[in-house]
Design an enzyme around this catalytic site. Structure first.
Site, short mmCIF file in Angstrom:
data_model
loop_
_atom_site.label_atom_id
_atom_site.label_comp_id
_atom_site.label_asym_id
_atom_site.label_seq_id
_atom_site.Cartn_x
_atom_site.Cartn_y
_atom_site.Cartn_z
N ASP A 308 0.72 -1.31 -0.10
CA ASP A 308 -0.06 -0.07 0.08
C ASP A 308 0.92 1.29 -0.14
OD1 ASP A 308 -2.68 1.38 0.44
OD2 ASP A 308 -1.54 1.90 2.29
N GLU A 361 1.09 -0.39 -5.15
CA GLU A 361 0.33 0.69 -5.49
C GLU A 361 0.97 1.89 -5.43
OE1 GLU A 361 -3.44 3.20 -3.48
OE2 GLU A 361 -1.87 2.48 -2.33
#
Length: 628
Positions: A308, A361
């Site tokens: 993330d 990401e």
């Protein structure tokens, strides 16, 4: 237990399995069974073990210090399920009650104590999957990911709470069969590392080594993943090494100092999220995080890590104004320590567990994110294509009458499609915070919204890149995702929603059965435009090619609500072409305009080919043709 060599490796930042030594280890020493505790708190004056076994007595169980800053204690006759914390006394005399950074389990929120857990008791039955994982997850294999927030996928009635979460074992009985039936190859779980605040969705982690107790025990999670593997379903963990919350029981100010983060808020704090940034230059922190990545693969058999907020790690000035950030030693904005950490993490994961996927990401144009570290890349297997997602959703939200002026939004991604190993993500972030849902973002009335979304999915599944869709998108939720409520399953009683669900199921089936749609995702040789320039009609046509054979598919998308009859496109080979997919089919709640199952080429030159097809293009639809 903890040797001088372990402490040396941690201090060097090269210990890859600190979880085998730190935390609460169930052991036998000199014939006595008990628990051996180890905690890194180099700046503490004293450390005490408190818990339900000593009535949370402040001073009955002191830990012994060491030159490495690691405090240890063996407690004989202590067993699994003991609840504990560390009371840490700082040099200034302040007291902090902290959960174990390496705790393998935690109490249910709002309580924050750690729980002694045995992670070696479960007997796995996924040997076939693990032995073939490198084959199943090769980059030239299909990858269709169903992204799930376990707490809100489906809830069940409950006498006490009105409704409750499904447990890991209930999810094994309900979620896994659904995902398998829908044809997905992988599940991606929003963070299930223990977190106290439901509204963070798991992205503010308190227990980096503890699966959340919301859904059951560590063994229950193992059972869930084991069951996935027995159904040939891979499982990806959404992993959060970018930051940690300021919760009192967590890593923040752990021993009275900024042990895990930077002291200067210009480098150590995310202003947007109110969280702390890991100090990636501190060796013990690097060992903590790299070991954590391996831990979830080792102990829980996860098949991949979706990392993330990578962009927030790479840039020192991420979401900061001038004067709010500190440059690196060369005066630049790149976070050199974070770059080094990410490269090392990827090298270790891929070196120890070949075939495990790491996914970034990463929302900027940082180069070579998914290229090997030995070529200067960050070493990820795959990168989320945030640009493609933003451009194409923007196009689909426009009234079709205006789309001819924005066709480059649908084609621009092909200019860089092969610079990285891309995943095409339609994730949870696209259905929250006032953005609406995928369905409500489509232009037009209700029929057109469904038709647009069906056409868009057809275009996405045919486009180069692996696939990811957040739960609820497969049947077209009307309401934004709410982490506190179940998906709108009742909508499937309506034929429009049921039709959309069947379309996604059929797309997954076609995707897995046609090598042209996945073998050459990351090679320009696997893609060829037929016509990207028919802006007046808002039509796009292209070819996808297999790598291991001469098989190919022809894809045509009509993004206007007008059916086109006698629409001619060139094709590379003569013969009969079967219409293997039509998003306007009546089984998907479409108008059933199409080509009667197939058609034959004419000797009419078009688009640089010597033969062509005269198609009937349905309104707001994607059709896929295969030469017989």
């Amino acid at each position: 237990m903890l040797t001088d060599f372990d402490a040396y490796l941690m201090g060097e930042g090269s210990h890859e399995r600190t979880y085998e030594k730190m935390g609460a280890q169930l052991v036998e020493i000199d014939g006595k069974k008990g628990v051996y505790f180890s905690v890194w708190a180099p700046n503490a004056r004293q450390v005490f073990l408190i818990g339900d076994f000593n009535d949370w007595n402040d001073e009955s169980h002191p830990l012994a210090s060491s030159d490495s800053g690691i405090w240890t204690l063996f407690v004989p006759e202590l067993s699994e399920y003991a609840v504990y914390k560390y009371r840490i006394v700082s040099q200034s005399g302040e007291n902090f009650e902290k959960a174990d950074p390496y705790g393998f389990a935690m109490e249910q929120r709002p309580r924050t104590a750690s729980v002694v857990a045995d992670l070696n008791r479960y007997h796995w039955s996924d040997g076939d999957w693990i032995s073939r994982r490198e084959e199943f997850q090769a980059l030239d294999r299909p990858l269709s990911i169903y992204e799930v927030h376990l707490g809100s996928w489906r809830k069940v009635p409950d006498e006490k709470w009105g409704s409750r979460y499904l447990t890991y074992r209930e999810l094994a009985d309900e979620l896994i069969p659904y995902v398998v039936e829908m044809g997905y190859t992988h599940l991606e779980l929003l963070p299930i590392t223990e977190y106290p605040f439901d509204g963070s969705w798991g992205y503010q982690v308190l227990g980096f080594y503890a699966p959340t107790s919301r859904f059951g025990s560590p063994e229950d999670l193992m059972y869930f993943i084991d069951t996935c593997h027995q159904h040939k379903l891979g499982v990806i963990l959404d992993w959060v090494p970018a930051h940690f919350p300021k919760d009192g029981a967590g890593l923040n100010f752990f021993d009275g100092t900024d042990l895990y983060s930077h002291t200067d808020s210009r480098q150590g704090e995310h202003q947007d999220w109110g969280t702390k940034i890991f100090n990636y230059g501190r060796n013990e922190v690097r060992s903590f995080l790299i070991s954590n990545a391996l831990f979830w693969i080792d102990k829980y058999h996860f098949d991949g890590l979706r990392v993330d907020a990578v962009a927030s790690m790479l840039y020192l000035d991420y979401s900061r104004e001038d004067g709010e950030w500190l440059p690196n030693k060369y005066g630049g904005r790149e976070n050199l320590e974070a770059i080094s950490f990410l490269r090392k993490m990827n090298e270790v994961v891929h070196g120890v567990y070949p075939g495990v996927l790491t996914m970034a990401e990463e929302s900027t144009s940082w180069p070579m994110v998914s290229r090997p570290t030995y070529t200067g890349g960050l070493g990820f297997s795959l990168k989320w294509n945030m640009g493609w997602m933003h451009d194409t959703l923007g196009y689909m939200s426009k009234d079709p009458i205006h789309r001819k002026y924005h066709q480059n939004d649908m084609t621009f991604g092909l200019l860089y499609a092969f610079n990285e190993n891309f995943i095409l993500p339609l994730s949870h972030d696209e259905v929250v915070h006032g953005k609406g849902t995928l369905l409500t973002r489509m232009a037009g009335d209700d029929w057109q919204k469904f038709a647009n979304l069906r056409a868009y999915y057809g275009f996405m599944w045919a486009h180069p890149g692996k696939k990811l869709l957040f739960m609820g998108g497969e049947f077209g939720q009307w309401q934004e995702w709410n982490f506190d409520t179940s998906l709108e399953w009742d909508s499937l009683k309506a034929p429009n929603h049921k039709g959309l669900q069947r379309l996604v199921q059929d797309l997954n089936g076609l995707y897995k059965n046609e090598p042209a749609l996945y073998e050459n995702d990351f090679e320009a040789s696997g893609f060829e435009w037929i016509d990207a320039s028919d802006t007046d009609n808002s039509v796009l046509s292209f070819i996808r090619k297999a790598k291991s054979s001469d098989a190919f598919l022809v894809i045509v998308s009509n993004f206007t609500p007008v059916p086109w009859h006698g629409y001619r496109i060139g094709v590379p080979q003569p013969g009969e072409y079967q219409e293997v997919f039509n998003s306007d089919s009546e089984k998907y709640w479409g108008s059933n305009v199409g080509n009667d199952g197939g058609l034959t080429t004419d000797q009419v030159p078009m688009h640089g080919y010597s033969q062509s097809l005269s198609l009937t293009l349905p309104p707001l639809a994607t059709v896929i043709l295969k030469r017989q």
